[in-house]
Design an enzyme around this catalytic site. Sequence first.
Site, PDB file in Angstrom:
ATOM      1  N   HIS A  83      -8.549  -5.912   4.602  1.00 51.29           N
ATOM      2  CA  HIS A  83      -8.725  -4.670   5.490  1.00 51.29           C
ATOM      3  C   HIS A  83      -9.665  -3.531   5.128  1.00 51.29           C
ATOM      4  O   HIS A  83      -9.831  -3.803   3.905  1.00 51.29           O
ATOM      5  CB  HIS A  83      -7.508  -4.409   6.017  1.00 51.29           C
ATOM      6  N   CYS A 112      12.170   1.450   4.732  1.00 57.01           N
ATOM      7  CA  CYS A 112      11.472   2.136   3.567  1.00 57.01           C
ATOM      8  C   CYS A 112      10.304   2.966   4.329  1.00 57.01           C
ATOM      9  O   CYS A 112       9.607   2.704   5.536  1.00 57.01           O
ATOM     10  CB  CYS A 112      10.505   0.825   3.308  1.00 57.01           C
ATOM     11  N   HIS A 159       6.852   1.336   4.817  1.00 55.40           N
ATOM     12  CA  HIS A 159       6.723  -0.044   5.449  1.00 55.40           C
ATOM     13  C   HIS A 159       7.981   0.184   6.694  1.00 55.40           C
ATOM     14  O   HIS A 159       8.735  -0.611   6.468  1.00 55.40           O
ATOM     15  CB  HIS A 159       7.003  -1.395   4.839  1.00 55.40           C
ATOM     16  N   LYS A 176      -1.329  -3.596  11.541  1.00 54.70           N
ATOM     17  CA  LYS A 176      -2.074  -4.798  12.113  1.00 54.70           C
ATOM     18  C   LYS A 176      -2.820  -4.251  13.532  1.00 54.70           C
ATOM     19  O   LYS A 176      -3.959  -4.856  13.666  1.00 54.70           O
ATOM     20  CB  LYS A 176      -0.744  -5.681  12.615  1.00 54.70           C
TER      21      LYS A 176
HETATM   22  N1  MSP Z   1      -0.786  -6.298  -5.016  1.00 55.13           N
HETATM   23  C1  MSP Z   1      -0.517  -4.737  -5.411  1.00 55.13           C
HETATM   24  C2  MSP Z   1      -1.123  -4.198  -6.365  1.00 55.13           C
HETATM   25  C3  MSP Z   1      -0.928  -4.813  -7.646  1.00 55.13           C
HETATM   26  S1  MSP Z   1      -2.084  -4.283  -9.029  1.00 55.13           S
HETATM   27  C4  MSP Z   1      -1.572  -5.020 -10.096  1.00 55.13           C
HETATM   28  C5  MSP Z   1      -0.858  -4.180  -3.941  1.00 55.13           C
HETATM   29  N2  MSP Z   1      -1.543  -4.858  -3.188  1.00 55.13           N
HETATM   30  S2  MSP Z   1      -2.067  -4.369  -1.725  1.00 55.13           S
HETATM   31  O1  MSP Z   1      -2.751  -5.541  -1.191  1.00 55.13           O
HETATM   32  O2  MSP Z   1      -0.757  -3.799  -1.007  1.00 55.13           O
HETATM   33  O3  MSP Z   1      -3.130  -3.109  -2.018  1.00 55.13           O
HETATM   34  C6  MSP Z   1      -4.028  -3.253  -2.769  1.00 55.13           C
HETATM   35  C7  MSP Z   1      -4.878  -1.914  -3.096  1.00 55.13           C
HETATM   36  O4  MSP Z   1      -5.400  -1.387  -1.666  1.00 55.13           O
HETATM   37  C8  MSP Z   1      -3.874  -0.813  -3.463  1.00 55.13           C
HETATM   38  O5  MSP Z   1      -4.535  -0.168  -4.386  1.00 55.13           O
HETATM   39  C9  MSP Z   1      -3.797  -0.135  -2.200  1.00 55.13           C
HETATM   40  O6  MSP Z   1      -3.426   1.322  -2.698  1.00 55.13           O
HETATM   41  C10 MSP Z   1      -4.918  -0.368  -1.696  1.00 55.13           C
HETATM   42  N3  MSP Z   1      -4.949   0.095  -0.373  1.00 55.13           N
HETATM   43  C11 MSP Z   1      -4.289  -0.322   0.813  1.00 55.13           C
HETATM   44  N4  MSP Z   1      -4.410   0.118   2.085  1.00 55.13           N
HETATM   45  C12 MSP Z   1      -5.149   1.264   1.760  1.00 55.13           C
HETATM   46  C13 MSP Z   1      -5.743   2.142   2.642  1.00 55.13           C
HETATM   47  N5  MSP Z   1      -5.569   2.306   3.692  1.00 55.13           N
HETATM   48  N6  MSP Z   1      -6.739   2.992   1.952  1.00 55.13           N
HETATM   49  C14 MSP Z   1      -7.148   2.979   0.529  1.00 55.13           C
HETATM   50  N7  MSP Z   1      -6.641   2.039  -0.216  1.00 55.13           N
HETATM   51  C15 MSP Z   1      -5.271   1.441   0.250  1.00 55.13           C
HETATM   52  O7  MSP Z   1      -0.363  -3.038  -3.798  1.00 55.13           O
END
Ligand code: MSP
Length: 512
Positions: free
Chosen positions: A18, A145, A148, A301
């Site tokens: 996303h 949480c 979430h 979502k």
């Molecule tokens: N799997 C873990 C990270 C493990 S690193 C050893 C995770 N995954 S994630 O899919 O939830 O997020 C991946 C990255 O995307 C994270 O750095 C998270 O902060 C970033 N983002 C997810 N949603 C975001 C926004 N809306 N805006 C900017 N970044 C955010 O966490």
Amino acid sequence: MSRFYITTAIDYANGDPHVGHAYERFGADAIARWRRLRGDDVHFLVGMDEHGQKVAQAADAEGISPQALTDRIAATFRRTWDRMGISYDQFMRTTDAPHQAGVVALIERIYARNPDDFYEKEYQGWYCVGCELFKTDSEIVDGQCAIHPTRTLEWKTERNWFFRLSRYGEFARRLNSRPGFAEPESRRNEILALIDSGLEDISVTRARLGWGIPWPRPLSTGESQVTWVWFDALPNYLTATGFPDPGFEARWPAQLHVVGKDITRLHCVIWPAMLEAAGLPLPERVWGHGFALFKGAKVSKSSGVAFDLNEAIDRHGPDAFRYFLLREIPWDGDGSYTWERFDERYTADLADAFGNLASRVLAMLARYRDGVVPAAGPTELDAAGDECVARYAEQMDALLLHRAAATAWDLVYAANGYVDRRAPWTQAKAGDQAGLDESLGALARCLIRLSVMTVPFLPAAAAVLWTALGLGVTMPKSGLWPQATAPAAEALKTAKIPPLFPKPEVPSGTAV
Ligand code: MSP
């Protein structure tokens, strides 16, 4: 040449990419491209976090195996990064066999060095599968949480292996007090406050979960458990270098981990403690960027539907989407995005300001000088260019990407102002050949600078401009910064180009 090993978080393989994921990838890619411009030996790692309960549950919901799910999702992520022009050098998956072996080697190394860093304990707590973390009371709001709220917390009672994180409090405080380790400063202050409130030991294995890396030692009860997903995921940065095989030190430690603010503490506290326990070098810098918020709200979502990533890439092309996110959302804080704002920036900054500048300068060179850049001395535009280039370099080094993009556009506006003031078409009409040479020479040098400065923000357009300026059929990836500080334009054979950022056609029948 300095080594620059840069990583992003690895994304959970439980759903499609996303805008939040895209924002982080674009930002890290801009930094990687910047370091290549400066001539560094860059290695850029991205990847997928494929184990754990969250992924197992998503596979269950689809009635397929976790491996089948992660294979599909990893392919989608990779395709998306390719479409977006993410210049990663390596794509890591935590289900890859060498990664799994590397994690076990790291755990064994900790056992060997500090045998009592791991111990067994019966544990109870609220577990958020969304975060893959046990939650403390302060992180629970109305029984859910805080991050979430739509997921139900699970009460877990388990006997697990624990990591003695509490032993590393003083180490973590010293590390995070070091200027330049945890950035930006707002994040560092959060981490220091967390450390000061006391670090608790963490459970690092999971019972009754088949989808993970087997923990190398059974519990005293004889039960075998899998590795907690964060203890499996964080080491990806290390196993990607080939650890534990000889030669991994050629790349490790990382110069920069780019992660979101929600997981900065895992990278600034738990990950360094694991490395310290194993006697391995620590990463040099962790950058905790903020969140991309759709109309001010976190990606969910429904916002994923309202602002679909693929639709956003298609709307004005991948370059424009990258520029929009990196310019609009401060890299050191949160920021909001909307379709309206995207369209406004596209029209004003890209089509009208930058694209138009490139088209008109190249068209004037073709018309008045047969495309060949005339010899001419420096002007006030060169002075403005020197100032912008120096400021931009400082901002890029400080990782203030949004500011550096704004600085590049200061130069775009200065150049457009110069065109308007000098009015080369009037100089041509009046037969002022020397004046016209001066104008066109200054503008060509300015376009060279802009072609280099836009590489991190508009890589495809930068390359088109580079070629149109007669600098080469393909734009080299490395070492181009001297062309921004001291552009050499004289005698280049330039060519006209179609608009870099065409304006969307107005549907017929619409009043203009
Ligand atoms: N799997 C873990 C990270 C493990 S690193 C050893 C995770 N995954 S994630 O899919 O939830 O997020 C991946 C990255 O995307 C994270 O750095 C998270 O902060 C970033 N983002 C997810 N949603 C975001 C926004 N809306 N805006 C900017 N970044 C955010 O966490």
